[in-house]
Design an enzyme around this catalytic site. Structure first.
Site, short mmCIF file in Angstrom:
data_model
loop_
_atom_site.label_atom_id
_atom_site.label_comp_id
_atom_site.label_asym_id
_atom_site.label_seq_id
_atom_site.Cartn_x
_atom_site.Cartn_y
_atom_site.Cartn_z
N CYS A 2 0.84 -1.19 0.00
CA CYS A 2 0.00 0.00 0.00
C CYS A 2 0.89 1.25 0.00
O CYS A 2 1.86 1.33 0.73
CB CYS A 2 -0.96 0.11 1.18
SG CYS A 2 -2.17 -1.20 1.21
N ARG A 27 4.18 -0.80 -4.51
CA ARG A 27 3.79 -1.18 -3.15
C ARG A 27 2.44 -1.89 -3.10
O ARG A 27 2.01 -2.36 -2.05
CB ARG A 27 3.73 0.07 -2.26
CG ARG A 27 5.03 0.79 -2.16
CD ARG A 27 4.88 2.03 -1.29
NE ARG A 27 4.62 1.67 0.09
CZ ARG A 27 5.54 1.40 1.00
NH1 ARG A 27 6.81 1.46 0.67
NH2 ARG A 27 5.21 1.08 2.23
N TRP A 74 -2.68 -2.79 -1.67
CA TRP A 74 -2.38 -4.22 -1.69
C TRP A 74 -3.34 -4.82 -0.68
O TRP A 74 -3.23 -4.57 0.52
CB TRP A 74 -0.92 -4.46 -1.29
CG TRP A 74 -0.47 -5.87 -1.47
CD1 TRP A 74 0.03 -6.44 -2.61
CD2 TRP A 74 -0.44 -6.91 -0.48
NE1 TRP A 74 0.35 -7.75 -2.39
CE2 TRP A 74 0.07 -8.08 -1.09
CE3 TRP A 74 -0.81 -6.98 0.87
CZ2 TRP A 74 0.23 -9.28 -0.42
CZ3 TRP A 74 -0.66 -8.19 1.54
CH2 TRP A 74 -0.14 -9.31 0.90
N ASN A 100 -2.05 2.59 5.32
CA ASN A 100 -1.16 1.48 4.98
C ASN A 100 -0.85 0.76 6.28
O ASN A 100 -0.31 1.38 7.20
CB ASN A 100 0.11 2.07 4.34
CG ASN A 100 1.25 1.07 4.25
OD1 ASN A 100 1.03 -0.13 4.18
ND2 ASN A 100 2.47 1.57 4.24
N GLY A 101 -1.23 -0.51 6.37
CA GLY A 101 -0.97 -1.26 7.60
C GLY A 101 -2.17 -2.13 7.92
O GLY A 101 -3.02 -2.36 7.07
N GLU A 489 17.62 -18.27 -5.07
CA GLU A 489 17.27 -16.95 -5.58
C GLU A 489 16.82 -17.04 -7.05
O GLU A 489 15.86 -16.38 -7.46
CB GLU A 489 18.47 -16.00 -5.43
CG GLU A 489 18.32 -14.61 -6.03
CD GLU A 489 17.18 -13.78 -5.43
OE1 GLU A 489 16.57 -14.19 -4.44
OE2 GLU A 489 16.90 -12.72 -6.01
N LYS A 493 13.24 -15.85 -8.28
CA LYS A 493 13.06 -14.84 -9.34
C LYS A 493 12.13 -15.37 -10.42
O LYS A 493 11.21 -14.69 -10.86
CB LYS A 493 14.40 -14.48 -10.01
CG LYS A 493 15.33 -13.58 -9.28
CD LYS A 493 14.92 -12.14 -9.20
CE LYS A 493 14.07 -11.84 -8.01
NZ LYS A 493 14.68 -11.58 -6.75
N GLU A 496 8.46 -15.75 -9.12
CA GLU A 496 7.71 -14.53 -8.78
C GLU A 496 7.36 -13.68 -9.99
O GLU A 496 6.32 -13.04 -10.00
CB GLU A 496 8.37 -13.72 -7.66
CG GLU A 496 9.71 -13.12 -7.91
CD GLU A 496 10.31 -12.43 -6.68
OE1 GLU A 496 9.62 -12.17 -5.69
OE2 GLU A 496 11.53 -12.15 -6.72
N HIS A 512 17.55 -36.71 -3.88
CA HIS A 512 16.72 -37.13 -2.74
C HIS A 512 15.30 -36.60 -2.85
O HIS A 512 14.68 -36.30 -1.83
CB HIS A 512 17.38 -36.68 -1.43
CG HIS A 512 18.74 -37.24 -1.24
ND1 HIS A 512 18.97 -38.58 -1.04
CD2 HIS A 512 19.95 -36.65 -1.28
CE1 HIS A 512 20.27 -38.79 -0.92
NE2 HIS A 512 20.89 -37.62 -1.08
N LYS A 611 6.38 -4.89 -3.01
CA LYS A 611 7.82 -4.79 -2.74
C LYS A 611 8.13 -4.67 -1.26
O LYS A 611 9.07 -5.26 -0.77
CB LYS A 611 8.39 -3.59 -3.48
CG LYS A 611 9.89 -3.53 -3.38
CD LYS A 611 10.53 -2.87 -4.53
CE LYS A 611 12.04 -3.01 -4.47
NZ LYS A 611 12.47 -4.39 -4.77
C1 G6P Z 1 9.02 -8.77 -0.48
C2 G6P Z 1 9.60 -8.51 -1.85
C3 G6P Z 1 10.95 -9.23 -1.99
C4 G6P Z 1 11.87 -8.85 -0.85
C5 G6P Z 1 11.22 -9.10 0.51
C6 G6P Z 1 12.06 -8.53 1.65
O1 G6P Z 1 8.61 -10.09 -0.39
O2 G6P Z 1 8.73 -8.92 -2.86
O3 G6P Z 1 11.55 -8.89 -3.22
O4 G6P Z 1 13.04 -9.59 -0.95
O5 G6P Z 1 9.95 -8.47 0.56
O6 G6P Z 1 12.13 -7.14 1.49
P1 G6P Z 1 13.20 -6.23 2.16
O7 G6P Z 1 12.81 -4.83 1.78
O8 G6P Z 1 13.12 -6.46 3.64
O9 G6P Z 1 14.53 -6.60 1.62
#
Ligand code: G6P
Length: 616
Positions: A2, A27, A74, A100-101, A489, A493, A496, A512, A611
């Site tokens: 948000c 956001r 969001w 937001n929250g 990672e 990637k 997502e 395994h 994000k």
């Molecule tokens: C969300 C984002 C990720 C990020 C994670 C942690 O899930 O989509 O890309 O790695 O938050 O965010 P931060 O700002 O704490 O690194």
């Protein structure tokens, strides 16, 4: 998670709010809305979907008011509907609010307000908050016109459990906005005869670089002429105006198709920024200005504990590998969300690190507070200056990677890896690493930007590979030692941004379980760096090949793979072991990016994600 934008000044608010919302769309992008004070009324527009829908809607309405608040959502409480979109209006029509929250005690408050004849049009916790302000506003004596609005917000917040960044307007006070925060970020932009409020600086930087970072428990009362900050218990707070060092160009696409693409290509510069000024004069170790802990204290540490979420958690795993490998100090890595509740037994002399790009992830912040509560010193590795995690830590290291806007983290991740490598060097040199090994390590780190640049030259080749693999439904990423986190990672990637099911595993662990998935339809991405495990990894590849699995191999230049073993080869330059995870990350970022583009996915705003996750 948000985004909030507010404006009060001399200009028409609507275009400023919409521009800010577009910049905060990362956001959340379930719905967007705004409220403008105009002709003695609160005019509200809300639309589900992207900010663009709101732009189209408001274009027809010709708003001229010079004060307004806005929001990009969001969804947490209540589905993605126009009724649940912010801003929310109190049932008496007096107050309007964006939030937001999460308000945790919203059900009890709603029950209370329903008993007082307040009605609700949405399923949100936010509407409850707005009506509680209206309730207090109605109770405040009318003679108290000057502070009635501000005090009703303050009284309301004293009853709120949960997290909030809010901006509120009152129909009776057209030249005022009240905003407050607890657990969700909020900044005040200080302009010339105008003020902005925003969840992050990117939404206000085209208007002003002077900002005040509000702290938890603070309210700000803003008019076109001035602002005043107070605490929930009415104490005045002298404002500290900070200056943002990056520019609007850093938050724009500058010719790239997506922010993710731009940020992948910005990595050489981000790595240079992470290193700048951080090497000792003799070139054998690292320096940090903000750790606030003496070298002698570092020597006492029995164990480092690293906590984070998402991609940053993968950075913690790399930090674990590097610190244990080079400094020989044990490291424990935990998901922040788990650490907070699992009450792990801890060493007496542990030192905590919390890695967070945004510095606002609520799970990471809560875990940090938990470690502090237990009496531990806590350090932060953050990208966003002035963020909650950065501010509350006892010390830390800023990444200086510049704003990261694509939801999928790229340059912030490799910058976290570089800082982890620097920190491992620092601790190693306090212990057993020799001067010459230190010098060699420093040279290795300094080569990182150039070697990433070289790896980025593979982009056209990787794009071609991506075309061939874009329609698969499953994918494995397999790596060993410091490249196991990079396998995780790579899988994250890909899933997502392209919605392909992907899993990361230590390459040898693949037999395994995950090998059961392997067939012609499930390709595997292998990291095959030169070194002692090269032949072992080749054996794992043979096992995949024997089951008709396609293989994309990311291989150190000059290393020969058996003929026909890999279907695709992406060479990476030879490098110092400390930066291998950084170099190996680049091909999987590009592969995921080009696959997502080939699948016509919305790369910068993947579905259901946000994000900065400021709810638990
Ligand atoms: C969300 C984002 C990720 C990020 C994670 C942690 O899930 O989509 O890309 O790695 O938050 O965010 P931060 O700002 O704490 O690194």
């Amino acid at each position: 998670m948000c985004g909030i934008v507010g404006y009060i000044g001399k200009q028409k608010a609507v275009s400023i709010l919409l521009e800010g919302l577009k910049r905060l769309e990362y956001r959340g992008y379930d719905s967007a809305g705004l409220a403008i004070q105009q002709d003695g009324k609160l005019c509200i527009s809300r639309k589900t979907g992207r900010v663009e829908q709101l732009v189209k809607e408001t274009a027809k309405l010709h708003y001229t008011g010079t004060a307004g608040i806005s929001h990009t959502r969001w969804a947490t409480h209540g589905g993605v509907t126009e009724a649940n979109a912010h801003p929310h209006l109190s049932s008496d029509g007096k107050l309007v609010l964006v939030h937001n929250g999460v308000i945790e005690n919203f059900a009890a408050i709603k029950h209370f307000l329903q008993g007082k004849d307040y009605t609700f049009r949405s399923e949100t916790d936010t509407e409850v908050l707005c009506n509680l302000i209206a309730y207090h506003y109605a109770k405040e004596p009318e003679s108290n016109a000057q502070s009635r609005f501000l005090e009703s917000v303050r009284k309301t917040l004293l009853h709120i459990e949960g997290t909030y960044g809010i901006a509120v307007m009152c129909v009776d006070r057209p030249n005022e906005i009240v905003a407050a925060r607890k657990g969700s970020p909020l900044l005040l932009g200080v302009g010339d005869g105008e003020y902005l409020l925003a969840s992050d600086a990117s939404a206000l930087i085209s208007h002003t670089r002077n900002v005040v970072y509000l702290k938890d428990g603070e309210l700000v009362h803003v008019t076109p002429e001035t602002f005043a900050i107070t605490t929930l218990d009415q104490a005045d707070v002298p404002p500290v105006v900070d200056r943002i060092t990056w520019s609007i160009a850093d938050a724009e696409l500058n010719g790239f198709a997506h922010f993710m693409e731009k940020e992948i290509f910005e990595q050489p510069a981000a790595l240079e920024n992470a290193m700048r000024g951080r090497f000792s004069a003799d070139g054998s170790t690292a320096n940090f200005g903000g750790l606030n802990l003496a070298a002698t204290d570092f020597r006492q540490i029995d164990r480092f504990v690293f906590c984070s979420c998402g991609t940053a958690w993968h950075a913690c795993l790399v930090a674990e590998h590097l610190i244990e490998r080079f400094a020989r100090v044990p490291v424990e890595v935990d998901y922040a969300s788990e650490f907070r509740y699992r009450n792990a037994p801890l060493d007496r002399d542990a030192l905590f690190f919390f890695i967070s790009q945004s510095g606002e992830t609520i799970d990471t912040l809560a875990a940090m507070r938990e470690a502090k509560r237990k009496g531990y010193k806590v350090m932060a590795i953050c990208n966003v200056v002035g963020s909650s995690i950065a501010r509350e830590a006892d010390g830390g290291i800023y990444q200086h990677a510049g704003p990261e806007i694509g939801v999928a983290s790229t340059k912030a991740f490799t910058s976290q890896l570089l800082i982890s490598a620097l920190f491992a060097l620092y601790v190693a040199r306090l212990r057993d690493m020799s001067f010459s090994d230190g010098v060699n390590y420093v040279q290795g780190l300094k080569a990182a930007p150039e070697l990433v640049r070289k790896t980025l030259e593979q982009a056209p080749h990787i794009k071609e590979i991506a075309q061939r693999y874009a329609q698969y439904h499953d994918c494995l990423f397999l790596g060993r030692l410091s490249l196991f986190p990079i396998a995780l990672e790579g899988a994250l990637k890909l899933k997502e941004i392209s919605y392909i099911h992907a899993e990361g595993y230590p390459a040898a662990e693949m037999k395994h379980g995950p090998i059961a998935l392997v067939n012609e339809q499930c390709p595997s991405v292998f990291f095959v760096p030169k070194g002692e495990l090269f032949n072992k990894i080749v054996s794992s590849m043979q096992e995949i090949k024997a089951r008709k699995g396609k293989i994309i191999a990311i291989v150190t230049e000059g290393c020969e793979l058996p003929d026909g073993l890999a279907d695709e080869v992406i060479p990476i330059p030879d490098c110092h072991e400390a930066i291998l995870p950084i170099i190996a990350t680049v091909p999987v970022q590009l592969l995921s990016y080009y696959i997502a583009v080939a699948r016509h996915c919305d790369v910068d705003k993947p579905r259901n994600l946000a994000k900065s996750v400021t709810v638990e």
